[in-house]
Scaffold this motif. Sequence first.
Motif, mmCIF file in Angstrom:
data_model
loop_
_atom_site.group_PDB
_atom_site.id
_atom_site.type_symbol
_atom_site.label_atom_id
_atom_site.label_comp_id
_atom_site.label_asym_id
_atom_site.label_seq_id
_atom_site.Cartn_x
_atom_site.Cartn_y
_atom_site.Cartn_z
ATOM 1 N N ARG A 135 0.813 -1.202 0.000
ATOM 2 C CA ARG A 135 0.000 0.000 0.000
ATOM 3 C C ARG A 135 0.852 1.259 0.000
ATOM 4 O O ARG A 135 0.462 2.287 -0.564
ATOM 5 N N GLU A 136 2.015 1.192 0.623
ATOM 6 C CA GLU A 136 2.861 2.395 0.722
ATOM 7 C C GLU A 136 3.656 2.685 -0.552
ATOM 8 O O GLU A 136 4.342 3.700 -0.647
ATOM 9 N N THR A 137 3.570 1.811 -1.552
ATOM 10 C CA THR A 137 4.265 2.067 -2.808
ATOM 11 C C THR A 137 3.705 3.326 -3.456
ATOM 12 O O THR A 137 2.487 3.434 -3.634
ATOM 13 N N PRO A 138 4.563 4.305 -3.795
ATOM 14 C CA PRO A 138 4.048 5.541 -4.404
ATOM 15 C C PRO A 138 3.387 5.269 -5.749
ATOM 16 O O PRO A 138 3.822 4.388 -6.502
ATOM 17 N N VAL A 139 2.340 6.032 -6.031
ATOM 18 C CA VAL A 139 1.564 5.863 -7.258
ATOM 19 C C VAL A 139 1.846 7.011 -8.215
ATOM 20 O O VAL A 139 1.873 8.176 -7.814
ATOM 21 N N VAL A 140 2.067 6.678 -9.479
ATOM 22 C CA VAL A 140 2.168 7.670 -10.550
ATOM 23 C C VAL A 140 0.884 7.560 -11.364
ATOM 24 O O VAL A 140 0.611 6.515 -11.957
ATOM 25 N N LEU A 141 0.098 8.608 -11.360
ATOM 26 C CA LEU A 141 -1.164 8.628 -12.108
ATOM 27 C C LEU A 141 -0.931 9.282 -13.459
ATOM 28 O O LEU A 141 -0.575 10.455 -13.540
ATOM 29 N N ILE A 142 -1.120 8.508 -14.532
ATOM 30 C CA ILE A 142 -1.036 9.055 -15.879
ATOM 31 C C ILE A 142 -2.469 9.272 -16.351
ATOM 32 O O ILE A 142 -3.158 8.334 -16.761
ATOM 33 N N GLY A 143 -2.930 10.493 -16.252
ATOM 34 C CA GLY A 143 -4.323 10.768 -16.580
ATOM 35 C C GLY A 143 -4.547 12.232 -16.865
ATOM 36 O O GLY A 143 -3.649 13.058 -16.715
ATOM 37 N N SER A 144 -5.739 12.547 -17.278
ATOM 38 C CA SER A 144 -6.094 13.937 -17.568
ATOM 39 C C SER A 144 -7.610 14.045 -17.586
ATOM 40 O O SER A 144 -8.328 13.043 -17.585
ATOM 41 N N GLY A 145 -8.109 15.275 -17.592
ATOM 42 C CA GLY A 145 -9.531 15.519 -17.710
ATOM 43 C C GLY A 145 -10.319 15.070 -16.497
ATOM 44 O O GLY A 145 -9.781 14.852 -15.406
ATOM 45 N N ALA A 146 -11.625 14.899 -16.703
ATOM 46 C CA ALA A 146 -12.532 14.576 -15.606
ATOM 47 C C ALA A 146 -12.222 13.218 -14.988
ATOM 48 O O ALA A 146 -12.310 13.046 -13.764
ATOM 49 N N LEU A 147 -11.849 12.234 -15.807
ATOM 50 C CA LEU A 147 -11.552 10.908 -15.274
ATOM 51 C C LEU A 147 -10.316 10.945 -14.396
ATOM 52 O O LEU A 147 -10.299 10.375 -13.293
ATOM 53 N N GLY A 148 -9.268 11.613 -14.855
ATOM 54 C CA GLY A 148 -8.067 11.739 -14.044
ATOM 55 C C GLY A 148 -8.359 12.416 -12.718
ATOM 56 O O GLY A 148 -7.827 12.023 -11.672
ATOM 57 N N ALA A 149 -9.240 13.417 -12.738
ATOM 58 C CA ALA A 149 -9.588 14.134 -11.511
ATOM 59 C C ALA A 149 -10.321 13.229 -10.525
ATOM 60 O O ALA A 149 -10.163 13.367 -9.306
#
Length: 304
Positions: free
Chosen positions: A255-269
């Motif tokens: 769980r403590e592994t850092p997350v990189v979110l590759i996203g944009s727009g409403a879904l990314g939000a």
Amino acid sequence: MSEPAFIAVDWGTTSFRLWLLSRSGAVLAERRSAEGMTTAMRMGFADVLQAHLDAIGAPLDSPVLVCGMAGARQGWVEAGYIDVPASLSAVLDGAVRVPGQARDVRILPGLAQRDKGAPDVMRGEETQLLGALSSGEGGEKLVCMPGTHSKWVTVKDGGVTNFATFMTGELFEAISKQTILSHAVADADTFTGAHEAFTAAVRDIYAHPELATNRLFTLRSGQLLHGLTATDARARLSGIMIGLEIAGAHSQAKRETPVVLIGSGALGALYEGAFTALEINYTVIDADEAVRRGLLAAANAIWP
């Protein structure tokens, strides 16, 4: 003035994106259309590409690097898969040249996980990974790429160790339109990742994923018994699906592994809202920027 060096193309199932790039990554021209693989199969991949190259006046000596569904078995030229665990640099070695073209056109391969218990494939997302991780930082990360079929990828020291696909977007669409819950979410207004019903659903289902099908039905019963609004019902449905996905991803990693979110727009939000609600450490990279950076890094390596 920046000189044109490469043409980068992200060719999806239903979308086409093209950028004329300098060697440093400056965008000199851009084209977008709905001429994805499905359309290009009828019109001809070479013809679709050439029409866009003509529209931007692309230099005749500029090579083209393509990622995405153009490399699928039913695409332009099959680019195959690189098996994981693998270094992301192995993707570059698997680039396939399209025969019969006046200019140098190459298509990047996808990634395959051949574990019989958890077989999986990706095509196109590997290029986003190249872009997101091109800084060369070490350590272990979980990369989340939301979509119709969300991808969660475990990356360690520049290599992909494993990944998992979650049909979150497709299931949300089916549940919201093809089940009894279609009545619960009809005429809902838009909402954000900070919506209370959304964040509460994320936290609840993350803690109790085994109750997913029960929590789904409460959207209907909540309206009948407590006057749950359509907007709150849709926000809850979104929270249940996204929270369930995150719970599944964390069942395969710390769980403590850092997350990189590759996203944009409403879904990314929405995913940002879910991570915040769960107090997950994350950073964000724009999806368009990631694929451009990935194609640029690959092009500079292939044509130094």
